[in-house]
Design a protein around this motif. Structure first.
Motif, PDB file in Angstrom:
ATOM      1  N   LEU A  19       0.808  -1.162  -0.030  1.00 18.43           N
ATOM      2  CA  LEU A  19      -0.095   0.145  -0.056  1.00 18.43           C
ATOM      3  C   LEU A  19       0.699   1.332  -0.119  1.00 18.43           C
ATOM      4  O   LEU A  19       1.878   1.169   0.691  1.00 18.43           O
ATOM      5  N   THR A  20       0.511   2.142  -0.700  1.00 19.89           N
ATOM      6  CA  THR A  20       1.039   3.518  -0.725  1.00 19.89           C
ATOM      7  C   THR A  20      -0.166   4.789  -0.409  1.00 19.89           C
ATOM      8  O   THR A  20      -1.441   4.574  -1.118  1.00 19.89           O
ATOM      9  N   ALA A  21      -0.113   5.315   0.553  1.00 17.42           N
ATOM     10  CA  ALA A  21      -1.074   6.333   0.879  1.00 17.42           C
ATOM     11  C   ALA A  21      -0.655   7.639   0.467  1.00 17.42           C
ATOM     12  O   ALA A  21       0.425   8.442   0.743  1.00 17.42           O
ATOM     13  N   ILE A  22      -1.758   8.466  -0.145  1.00 22.96           N
ATOM     14  CA  ILE A  22      -1.322   9.803  -0.703  1.00 22.96           C
ATOM     15  C   ILE A  22      -2.420  10.674  -0.121  1.00 22.96           C
ATOM     16  O   ILE A  22      -3.597  10.445  -0.590  1.00 22.96           O
ATOM     17  N   GLU A  23      -1.939  11.710   0.352  1.00 24.47           N
ATOM     18  CA  GLU A  23      -2.931  12.807   0.723  1.00 24.47           C
ATOM     19  C   GLU A  23      -2.470  13.934  -0.282  1.00 24.47           C
ATOM     20  O   GLU A  23      -1.430  14.414  -0.498  1.00 24.47           O
ATOM     21  N   VAL A  24      -3.693  14.642  -0.929  1.00 28.99           N
ATOM     22  CA  VAL A  24      -3.461  15.762  -1.672  1.00 28.99           C
ATOM     23  C   VAL A  24      -3.725  17.210  -1.062  1.00 28.99           C
ATOM     24  O   VAL A  24      -4.886  17.209  -0.471  1.00 28.99           O
ATOM     25  N   LYS A  25      -3.052  17.904  -1.009  1.00 31.75           N
ATOM     26  CA  LYS A  25      -3.396  19.547  -0.357  1.00 31.75           C
ATOM     27  C   LYS A  25      -2.960  20.366  -1.500  1.00 31.75           C
ATOM     28  O   LYS A  25      -2.032  20.743  -2.122  1.00 31.75           O
ATOM     29  N   SER A  26      -3.939  21.444  -1.556  1.00 30.97           N
ATOM     30  CA  SER A  26      -3.875  22.290  -2.754  1.00 30.97           C
ATOM     31  C   SER A  26      -3.949  23.758  -2.442  1.00 30.97           C
ATOM     32  O   SER A  26      -4.172  24.572  -3.103  1.00 30.97           O
ATOM     33  N   GLY A  27      -3.831  23.895  -1.025  1.00 31.78           N
ATOM     34  CA  GLY A  27      -3.824  25.409  -0.512  1.00 31.78           C
ATOM     35  C   GLY A  27      -3.310  25.527   0.988  1.00 31.78           C
ATOM     36  O   GLY A  27      -2.298  24.743   1.252  1.00 31.78           O
ATOM     37  N   ARG A  28      -3.614  26.416   1.536  1.00 33.11           N
ATOM     38  CA  ARG A  28      -3.087  26.662   2.894  1.00 33.11           C
ATOM     39  C   ARG A  28      -3.699  25.860   3.836  1.00 33.11           C
ATOM     40  O   ARG A  28      -2.762  25.673   5.123  1.00 33.11           O
ATOM     41  N   ARG A  29      -4.711  25.023   3.932  1.00 31.14           N
ATOM     42  CA  ARG A  29      -5.023  24.250   5.146  1.00 31.14           C
ATOM     43  C   ARG A  29      -4.063  23.043   5.407  1.00 31.14           C
ATOM     44  O   ARG A  29      -3.522  22.449   4.353  1.00 31.14           O
ATOM     45  N   GLY A  30      -3.600  22.857   6.611  1.00 34.67           N
ATOM     46  CA  GLY A  30      -2.581  22.094   6.904  1.00 34.67           C
ATOM     47  C   GLY A  30      -3.121  20.656   6.719  1.00 34.67           C
ATOM     48  O   GLY A  30      -4.145  20.412   6.213  1.00 34.67           O
ATOM     49  N   MET A  31      -2.135  19.749   7.369  1.00 38.65           N
ATOM     50  CA  MET A  31      -2.240  18.226   7.324  1.00 38.65           C
ATOM     51  C   MET A  31      -3.637  18.068   7.999  1.00 38.65           C
ATOM     52  O   MET A  31      -3.659  18.367   9.210  1.00 38.65           O
ATOM     53  N   ASN A  32      -4.417  17.057   7.480  1.00 33.89           N
ATOM     54  CA  ASN A  32      -5.403  16.312   8.483  1.00 33.89           C
ATOM     55  C   ASN A  32      -5.045  15.343   9.259  1.00 33.89           C
ATOM     56  O   ASN A  32      -3.683  15.068   8.977  1.00 33.89           O
ATOM     57  N   SER A  33      -5.744  14.569  10.089  1.00 34.82           N
ATOM     58  CA  SER A  33      -5.121  13.422  10.848  1.00 34.82           C
ATOM     59  C   SER A  33      -5.408  12.095  10.102  1.00 34.82           C
ATOM     60  O   SER A  33      -4.970  11.138  10.659  1.00 34.82           O
ATOM     61  N   GLY A  34      -5.813  12.226   8.809  1.00 39.25           N
ATOM     62  CA  GLY A  34      -6.004  11.155   8.244  1.00 39.25           C
ATOM     63  C   GLY A  34      -4.850  10.117   7.912  1.00 39.25           C
ATOM     64  O   GLY A  34      -4.842   8.936   7.960  1.00 39.25           O
TER      65      GLY A  34
END
Length: 132
Positions: free
Chosen positions: A80-95
């Protein structure tokens, strides 16, 4: 809102009824477009390279808190590879940290703000990325 993914973002934008500038300045909508572009990038080669693309979500027991989620889970022959996408100012979520703790993926990373740039990611070879 249910999670969905299209193979071609043109299908999402064909009848949207507003300008690129309006989309770009609406952070929620822009986030959906960026996430969808990353998903379409994965799906464009998933079948050819024989991996599966998933979305992970763990509902919160507390109604005042957000669900834990990870935008893309890639299953490449059980790795498995887990990828979180962030496109702006909002920081990392806990997921992403919650997924890593629960499932111990081979790798986990952020694409976009605070991680691999969108441009670098969209120009990379997915097969070599998944086999690192």
């Amino acid at each position: 809102m249910p999670k969905y993914q299209v193979y071609n973002n043109a299908l999402l934008t064909a009848y949207k009824g507003h300008s690129f500038l309006a989309d770009r300045t609406d952070t929620m909508l822009w986030g959906r477009w960026v996430e969808s572009a990353i998903g379409a990038h994965f799906l464009s080669v998933a079948e050819e390279q024989d991996y599966k693309v998933y979305y992970w979500r763990e509902p919160s027991r507390n109604k005042d808190k957000c669900d834990k989620e990870v935008d893309f889970i890639i299953d490449n022959d059980g790795e498995l590879t887990a990828i979180e996408v962030k496109s702006g100012r909002r920081g990392m979520n806990s997921g992403l940290p919650a997924f890593v703790e629960a499932f111990h993926p081979k790798q986990a990373f952020v694409v976009g703000t605070g991680g691999v740039s969108l441009e670098d990611f969209l120009n990379c070879d997915i097969e070599s990325l998944l086999n690192q």
